[in-house]
Write a protein that holds these residues in place. Structure first.
Motif, short mmCIF file in Angstrom:
data_model
loop_
_atom_site.label_atom_id
_atom_site.label_comp_id
_atom_site.label_asym_id
_atom_site.label_seq_id
_atom_site.Cartn_x
_atom_site.Cartn_y
_atom_site.Cartn_z
N ILE A 162 0.85 -1.20 0.00
CA ILE A 162 0.00 0.00 0.00
C ILE A 162 0.88 1.25 0.00
O ILE A 162 0.63 2.21 -0.74
N LEU A 163 1.92 1.25 0.84
CA LEU A 163 2.82 2.39 0.88
C LEU A 163 3.55 2.54 -0.45
O LEU A 163 3.68 3.66 -0.97
N ARG A 164 3.97 1.44 -1.02
CA ARG A 164 4.67 1.47 -2.30
C ARG A 164 3.84 2.14 -3.37
O ARG A 164 4.30 3.03 -4.10
N ASP A 165 2.57 1.74 -3.50
CA ASP A 165 1.69 2.31 -4.52
C ASP A 165 1.44 3.79 -4.27
O ASP A 165 1.41 4.60 -5.20
N HIS A 166 1.26 4.15 -3.01
CA HIS A 166 1.04 5.55 -2.65
C HIS A 166 2.25 6.41 -3.04
O HIS A 166 2.09 7.50 -3.61
N LEU A 167 3.45 5.91 -2.75
CA LEU A 167 4.66 6.66 -3.09
C LEU A 167 4.79 6.82 -4.60
O LEU A 167 5.12 7.90 -5.09
#
Length: 347
Positions: A39-44
């Motif tokens: 989730i963090l990866r996609d947000h970044l």
């Protein structure tokens, strides 16, 4: 919604050149507990892609490790976004000493098992129980103490072109290899010696300091922000520079010049040289040190065999590589039987 890079390096390089924008090369890391790295990866990626960020970013349950470039005009927006994420608020950013608009040509944000491959069982110790961070002046002071052992936690090809004066530079291929060597060499001094470590930006030392504290070392220190941050402080505060040579970096620049000293040698002719290149033969791609004269003579290759292959038409080269995968040399860093003047050659 776009979640992955869609442009080739060549296409991106052309866009960067046409845009004419100055870019800042930046690195940072943070150990933290991340419940869902994907989730963090996609947000970044979504946010940073809009800000024209390029680079290589690893996200894992243990934290984030980032090397990237961002247009200078977007830096404040980039920093504002970092500050909006709890564990990245006010994080120290290592800004490169030498800037290059082409330091990164793609945005790659990847979920990994770890942010640094280290071969450790992190469940056995607390990675947040780190050693004492040292600023540049504190670092200079403590390494002058005869009771201090200064250790370079980088790999052989990094320390070969530059390191701190008096540092122990293990002849290792991986970060994991150095941990056991240092522990064995200092096993009789866990109580009395200052163990001071440094690396490029601090991320390896952070893990190593927690590891050595777990192993019983009582006086564990690390250079805060690594070599990059050290040089920033040296320049800003007019301190004595204790680093000689170049600082190896993991982008298209390959290194930053820290001092005028050339402490390495061309791996082909032996003359003083500290310029890393990759063999032009795509089936090899060996990283090694090559002077301008040898580059011309060897057609930017590591051996006569690779030069012969590289001189063939591209289609013939592709045909030779088909079905064979990459040579093991592509994973080597300055170690090959063809490199006559490589120190501590191990093949």
């Amino acid at each position: 919604m776009q979640l992955y890079n869609k442009l080739s390096a060549a296409e991106r390089a052309e866009l960067i050149e046409k845009a004419g924008k100055e870019r800042l090369t930046i690195s940072f890391y943070q150990y933290a507990h991340i419940a869902n790295p994907q989730i963090l990866r996609d947000h970044l990626f979504i946010t940073w892609n809009k800000l024209e960020v390029l680079g290589r970013i690893y996200v894992a349950t243990e934290g984030i490790n980032a090397q990237l470039s961002v247009p200078a005009e977007n830096f404040l927006a980039f920093k504002k976004h970092l500050d909006s994420i709890d564990f990245l608020k006010d994080i120290r950013l290592n800004i490169a000493i030498e800037q290059d608009n082409m330091s990164f040509l793609k945005l790659k944000v990847k979920v990994r098992h770890k942010i640094v491959a280290d071969g450790l069982n992190d469940d056995a110790f607390d990675v947040t129980n780190k050693g004492v961070h040292l600023k540049a002046q504190e670092f200079n002071d403590i390494i002058a103490d005869p009771n201090t052992v200064l250790v370079d936690m980088r790999n052989h090809y990094e320390s070969e072109i530059g390191h701190f004066k008096g540092a122990v530079t293990p002849d290792v291929d991986t970060f994991r290899d150095s941990l056991d060597i240092i522990e064995e060499d200092l096993k009789e001094h866990k109580e009395d010696k200052n163990l001071v470590m440094y690396c490029t930006g601090g991320i390896r030392c952070e893990k190593a300091s927690a590891y050595y504290k777990h192993k019983g070392f009582k006086k564990v220190y690390q250079l805060e922000g690594g070599i990059i941050n050290y040089m920033r402080q040296v320049d800003a505060e007019g301190l004595e520079n204790k680093f000689i040579g170049k600082n190896f970096v993991f982008d298209h620049r390959r290194a930053e010049r820290i001092s005028d000293d050339i402490i390495a040698n061309c791996h082909q002719c032996g003359k003083p040289c500290d310029t890393h290149v990759n063999c032009a033969n795509e089936a090899c791609h060996l990283l090694f040190i090559q002077c301008e004269e040898c580059a011309k003579e060897m057609q930017n290759c590591c051996s006569t065999h690779c030069a012969e292959v590289n001189s063939l038409p591209k289609e013939e080269q592709k045909a030779l590589r088909k079905g064979k995968g990459n040579s093991n040399d592509i994973f080597k860093k300055g170690r090959s039987e063809v490199l006559k003047y490589k120190k501590n050659l191990r093949g």
